[in-house]
Design an enzyme around this catalytic site. Structure first.
Site, short mmCIF file in Angstrom:
data_model
loop_
_atom_site.label_atom_id
_atom_site.label_comp_id
_atom_site.label_asym_id
_atom_site.label_seq_id
_atom_site.Cartn_x
_atom_site.Cartn_y
_atom_site.Cartn_z
N GLY A 1 0.65 -1.09 0.04
CA GLY A 1 -0.33 -0.16 0.27
C GLY A 1 0.38 1.12 -0.31
N HIS B 1 4.82 1.90 -8.47
CA HIS B 1 3.43 0.62 -8.20
C HIS B 1 2.66 0.87 -9.09
CE1 HIS B 1 3.59 1.86 -3.85
NE2 HIS B 1 4.29 0.21 -3.50
#
Ligand code: PAF
Length: 282
Positions: free
Chosen positions: A31, A37
């Site tokens: 996360g 990402h």
């Protein structure tokens, strides 16, 4: 985009995708997502019918309790970003869901997991293998996407895939950098404004060292990087190793390996925040 929290829900969806012969890309994350990402997710969306992103701050890979407690958690913003990127599904379990019992499995892939991060963060790669092997078993992906910022992690995961005979392709994705060269990392959000200002010196030194390679030995190049970074107040190199990119064993001569990588970890600021980066020499 579907968000699931349990392994049962995840597996039910995966079974349905498999029945429809859909290819599955898995992007494991902890996360606090950033553009690094996003590049993994976009690539998976392009290359697979289905993209599953796991968002789980895995406790077993932290060897420092404060690091685990302070790790940024931004699930709502993460899900918004993932939806905009076209991810199919987010798996965001609790620690109890992943580890109903303590995971006592031991993974050992020397030298890849014993050098560098392996030496300075005992147990770290064991924890990474515990969670990544579980994710591979739950999702049974065709492809797994990992960022090259964690260069050593990719080598360890490749060794685990070979050992456990997982049927998937590991797709390494290039480091995404801020405009000033700092490698994108979830930990960058923990830097103070002053620390954020000095952090790009890490990549500057690495870049400069690529030119040194022509005229300097491995040891001289290594020392030049360490000296340049340590000269910046607030930065302290934990290690800088110039290694064979396949085995991760340190080299002493540029001709000792076909592909050579420099891997660095630097403490930044008072807390301090641990920043990692790497560069390819050949
Ligand atoms: O690279 C990371 O963020 C983590 O190590 C991973 C692969 C998601 C496992 O927790």
């Amino acid at each position: 985009m579907k968000i699931v929290n349990t392994v049962a829900e995840l597996k039910a969806s995966i079974a349905a995708f498999k029945q429809q012969n859909k290819t599955i890309g898995l992007v494991p994350t902890m996360g606090a997502l950033h553009q690094g990402h996003a590049s993994l997710v976009s690539r998976s969306v392009k290359e697979n019918d289905v993209t599953v992103v796991s968002v789980f701050v895995n406790p077993t890979q932290f060897n420092d309790k404060n690091d685990l407690a302070n790790y940024p958690r931004t699930l709502e913003a993460d899900c918004q970003l993932l939806e905009s990127l076209g991810a199919t599904m987010v798996f965001a379990p609790t620690a109890e869901e992943i580890y109903p019992e303590p995971d006592t499995r031991q993974f050992s892939y020397p030298p890849t997991d014993t050098v560098m991060e392996g030496a300075f963060r005992p147990g770290h790669f064991n924890g990474v293998c515990q969670i990544v092997s579980k994710l591979f078993m739950f999702v049974e992906p065709d492809r797994g996407y990992f960022g090259e910022k964690d260069f050593q992690q990719i080598a360890v995961i490749r060794a685990m895939v070979k050992d456990l005979k997982f049927h998937l392709q590991i797709v390494p994705c290039p480091i995404v950098r801020e405009a000033d060269g700092l490698a994108m990392s979830s930990r960058n959000t923990l830097l103070t404004a002053q620390e954020r200002q000095i952090a790009p010196a890490i990549y500057k030194a690495l870049r400069r060292s690529v030119n040194l390679q022509q005229t300097h030995t491995v040891e001289e190049t290594k020392q030049a990087v360490i000296n340049e970074i340590n000269a910046v107040e607030g930065l302290e190199v934990q290690y800088y190793e110039i290694v064979d990119a396949e085995t991760l064993v340190s080299i002493t001569d540029w001709n000792q390996a076909e592909h050579v990588q420099g891997c660095i970890t630097v403490f930044c600021g008072h807390t301090p925040i641990r920043l990692i980066d790497n560069i390819n020499y050949k």
